[in-house]
Scaffold this motif. Sequence first.
Motif, PDB file in Angstrom:
ATOM      1  N   UNK A 278      38.266  18.456  -3.860  1.00 16.71           N
ATOM      2  CA  UNK A 278      38.119  17.035  -4.177  1.00 16.71           C
ATOM      3  C   UNK A 278      39.099  16.196  -3.348  1.00 16.71           C
ATOM      4  N   UNK A 279      39.119  16.497  -2.035  1.00 16.58           N
ATOM      5  CA  UNK A 279      40.026  15.814  -1.113  1.00 16.58           C
ATOM      6  C   UNK A 279      39.203  15.109  -0.043  1.00 16.58           C
ATOM      7  N   UNK A 280      39.603  13.883   0.279  1.00 16.82           N
ATOM      8  CA  UNK A 280      38.951  13.129   1.349  1.00 16.82           C
ATOM      9  C   UNK A 280      39.643  13.434   2.672  1.00 16.82           C
ATOM     10  N   UNK A 281      38.854  13.671   3.713  1.00 16.57           N
ATOM     11  CA  UNK A 281      39.385  14.000   5.036  1.00 16.57           C
ATOM     12  C   UNK A 281      38.879  12.997   6.063  1.00 16.57           C
ATOM     13  N   UNK A 282      39.784  12.496   6.879  1.00 17.00           N
ATOM     14  CA  UNK A 282      39.405  11.656   8.010  1.00 17.00           C
ATOM     15  C   UNK A 282      39.786  12.381   9.290  1.00 17.00           C
ATOM     16  N   UNK A 283      38.778  12.669  10.106  1.00 15.79           N
ATOM     17  CA  UNK A 283      38.963  13.425  11.338  1.00 15.79           C
ATOM     18  C   UNK A 283      38.870  12.458  12.522  1.00 15.79           C
ATOM     19  N   UNK A 284      39.815  12.589  13.443  1.00 17.94           N
ATOM     20  CA  UNK A 284      39.797  11.794  14.665  1.00 17.94           C
ATOM     21  C   UNK A 284      40.072  12.703  15.860  1.00 17.94           C
ATOM     22  N   UNK A 285      39.268  12.537  16.905  1.00 12.48           N
ATOM     23  CA  UNK A 285      39.548  13.163  18.197  1.00 12.48           C
ATOM     24  C   UNK A 285      39.840  12.021  19.173  1.00 12.48           C
ATOM     25  N   UNK A 286      41.032  12.048  19.745  1.00 11.53           N
ATOM     26  CA  UNK A 286      41.501  10.921  20.555  1.00 11.53           C
ATOM     27  C   UNK A 286      41.824  11.407  21.958  1.00 11.53           C
ATOM     28  N   UNK A 287      41.274  10.718  22.975  1.00  8.63           N
ATOM     29  CA  UNK A 287      41.637  10.978  24.369  1.00  8.63           C
ATOM     30  C   UNK A 287      42.990  10.326  24.630  1.00  8.63           C
ATOM     31  N   UNK A 288      44.002  11.131  24.891  1.00  9.47           N
ATOM     32  CA  UNK A 288      45.364  10.620  24.968  1.00  9.47           C
ATOM     33  C   UNK A 288      45.594   9.750  26.197  1.00  9.47           C
ATOM     34  N   UNK A 291      44.264   6.527  24.915  1.00 13.97           N
ATOM     35  CA  UNK A 291      44.366   6.339  23.472  1.00 13.97           C
ATOM     36  C   UNK A 291      43.018   5.878  22.909  1.00 13.97           C
ATOM     37  N   UNK A 292      41.954   6.591  23.316  1.00 14.56           N
ATOM     38  CA  UNK A 292      40.586   6.217  22.966  1.00 14.56           C
ATOM     39  C   UNK A 292      40.005   7.211  21.978  1.00 14.56           C
ATOM     40  N   UNK A 293      39.623   6.781  20.765  1.00 13.05           N
ATOM     41  CA  UNK A 293      38.938   7.688  19.833  1.00 13.05           C
ATOM     42  C   UNK A 293      37.540   8.026  20.366  1.00 13.05           C
ATOM     43  N   UNK A 294      37.252   9.307  20.495  1.00 13.42           N
ATOM     44  CA  UNK A 294      35.937   9.731  20.966  1.00 13.42           C
ATOM     45  C   UNK A 294      35.076  10.271  19.829  1.00 13.42           C
ATOM     46  N   UNK A 295      35.702  10.616  18.701  1.00 15.39           N
ATOM     47  CA  UNK A 295      34.954  11.118  17.548  1.00 15.39           C
ATOM     48  C   UNK A 295      35.743  10.797  16.282  1.00 15.39           C
ATOM     49  N   UNK A 296      35.036  10.246  15.284  1.00 17.36           N
ATOM     50  CA  UNK A 296      35.653   9.900  14.002  1.00 17.36           C
ATOM     51  C   UNK A 296      34.678  10.302  12.895  1.00 17.36           C
ATOM     52  N   UNK A 297      35.210  10.959  11.887  1.00 14.67           N
ATOM     53  CA  UNK A 297      34.389  11.324  10.726  1.00 14.67           C
ATOM     54  C   UNK A 297      35.251  11.269   9.478  1.00 14.67           C
ATOM     55  N   UNK A 298      34.694  10.712   8.413  1.00 17.02           N
ATOM     56  CA  UNK A 298      35.378  10.682   7.129  1.00 17.02           C
ATOM     57  C   UNK A 298      34.461  11.300   6.093  1.00 17.02           C
ATOM     58  N   UNK A 299      34.937  12.366   5.455  1.00 15.20           N
ATOM     59  CA  UNK A 299      34.110  13.059   4.470  1.00 15.20           C
ATOM     60  C   UNK A 299      34.958  13.796   3.457  1.00 15.20           C
ATOM     61  N   UNK A 300      34.412  14.914   2.980  1.00 15.73           N
ATOM     62  CA  UNK A 300      35.046  15.645   1.896  1.00 15.73           C
ATOM     63  C   UNK A 300      35.135  17.120   2.252  1.00 15.73           C
ATOM     64  N   UNK A 316      37.834  15.587  31.112  1.00 10.78           N
ATOM     65  CA  UNK A 316      38.826  16.631  31.329  1.00 10.78           C
ATOM     66  C   UNK A 316      40.248  16.126  31.262  1.00 10.78           C
ATOM     67  N   UNK A 317      40.655  15.575  30.149  1.00 11.08           N
ATOM     68  CA  UNK A 317      42.020  15.097  29.940  1.00 11.08           C
ATOM     69  C   UNK A 317      42.496  15.567  28.572  1.00 11.08           C
ATOM     70  N   UNK A 318      43.800  15.579  28.325  1.00  8.50           N
ATOM     71  CA  UNK A 318      44.301  16.041  27.019  1.00  8.50           C
ATOM     72  C   UNK A 318      43.771  15.186  25.876  1.00  8.50           C
ATOM     73  N   UNK A 319      43.449  15.839  24.776  1.00  7.48           N
ATOM     74  CA  UNK A 319      42.978  15.160  23.569  1.00  7.48           C
ATOM     75  C   UNK A 319      43.846  15.572  22.383  1.00  7.48           C
ATOM     76  N   UNK A 320      43.791  14.752  21.373  1.00  8.11           N
ATOM     77  CA  UNK A 320      44.479  15.063  20.120  1.00  8.11           C
ATOM     78  C   UNK A 320      43.468  15.055  18.983  1.00  8.11           C
ATOM     79  N   UNK A 321      43.448  16.140  18.220  1.00  8.56           N
ATOM     80  CA  UNK A 321      42.635  16.206  17.009  1.00  8.56           C
ATOM     81  C   UNK A 321      43.557  15.966  15.824  1.00  8.56           C
ATOM     82  N   UNK A 322      43.249  14.941  15.052  1.00 11.70           N
ATOM     83  CA  UNK A 322      44.125  14.543  13.943  1.00 11.70           C
ATOM     84  C   UNK A 322      43.316  14.447  12.665  1.00 11.70           C
ATOM     85  N   UNK A 323      43.848  15.010  11.590  1.00 12.37           N
ATOM     86  CA  UNK A 323      43.196  14.964  10.271  1.00 12.37           C
ATOM     87  C   UNK A 323      44.164  14.353   9.272  1.00 12.37           C
ATOM     88  N   UNK A 324      43.649  13.422   8.497  1.00 11.97           N
ATOM     89  CA  UNK A 324      44.429  12.823   7.415  1.00 11.97           C
ATOM     90  C   UNK A 324      43.751  13.150   6.089  1.00 11.97           C
TER      91      UNK A 324
END
Length: 388
Positions: A278-288, A291-300, A316-324
């Motif tokens: 019962x936790x909400x998750x927000x996923x972001x993939x950001x091209x560093x 600093x451009x978000x290329x994928x965003x999803x908010x779910x459970x 072909x550049x470094x990305x950051x995958x971040x979950x809150x």
Amino acid sequence: MRKYRLFGMISAVCIALSVLYSFVGVTQTSVPKVQLTTNPPLEKILPFEAEAEKPQSPVKLTLQAVDASNKPLKNALINVELFTPASNFWLTTDFPIVEGTKLLQMSAAAPDGKLEFQQILPIRGHYQIKVNVSPLIANSFAPYEQTLSLNVRENPVKYRYFAVVAAILLSIGLLGGWVIGGQEELRQGEIAPQSVRLLLSALTIVAIVTLLFINISAEVAEAHGSGHSTTQEPIAPPTQKIQGLEVKLEGDKTATVGRLANFSVQVIDGNTGQPINDVSLQVKAIALEHDLPVFIYKGFTSQEGKLIWLEQFFDGSPHKVEIEATSLPESQRQFAPIKVAQVIEVEGIAPPIYIRLICLFYFTAIVGIGMIIGLLIQQWRKPQLNFK
């Protein structure tokens, strides 16, 4: 007697038409489906543009699963596969390695039958979205599949750039045909007039510069990411244990353009090791790099306390995958937001050699067309000058 027969025929036709109309109506409305909406609207979506002057945002895609009466399905599990447009041998895009590949694959619970995510669409063309809808509660409805499509038009700026380049090349060819068509008399020891020799030397230089530009651009694309500057802000660790919760991000640490990378996030009770669903998750993939978000999803999280998805990084550049991770308002367990993150090194791949040769062929063809036009003009002028 004839009147009765005519009346009977008319009645039979009316009954047949009514049955047929009812059958058509049932076939049109009795099938569950998935409705697709986009933000911005479909006609305003443009593909990703590297080094764009204006800030770019991912396209919001909303998939709504409905039943036969167009009512949202409750407690659905939606599996999505997003495919990029097929490759075209003669008209490639800015990211030819990405053509005809899978951009995203994920499966998520949809309590109200709706799945929303944001995704940068890297190239022009027809994208396909394969959707599989199944019930979270057994036998609540029959599973079904549907394939949706959306078309992304090319950025009009690309056409203007091409028109400018084509005009320059055509002018060079026109000048060359004009000079060759009006060539001078040969002097002793010369194999070609001086003007022709100068023209051929200039064309040789242009060809060398063009080849250098194409190959250097390809090498830069291949090494894209090795020399990129990354953000200096601190990045959260891939695992956090706070307030009795453990949030863990797992998956690939490196990725390659054109291939899917695997990721999963797990939320468990830090004391008992039991999954928390019962936790909400927000996923972001950001091209560093930008600093451009290329994928965003908010779910459970799922019943196992997990969220699993596969994603392709087209740049072909470094990305950051971040979950809150955040607690739901109705959940008994309330906690402050917890972030986990992971930097992904992405390997760029240079376009195949045939793509470079096709580009060179187009440039050469435009110059050749201009040269033919210049020759024809000179041939047309000579009889008129002789006549005068």
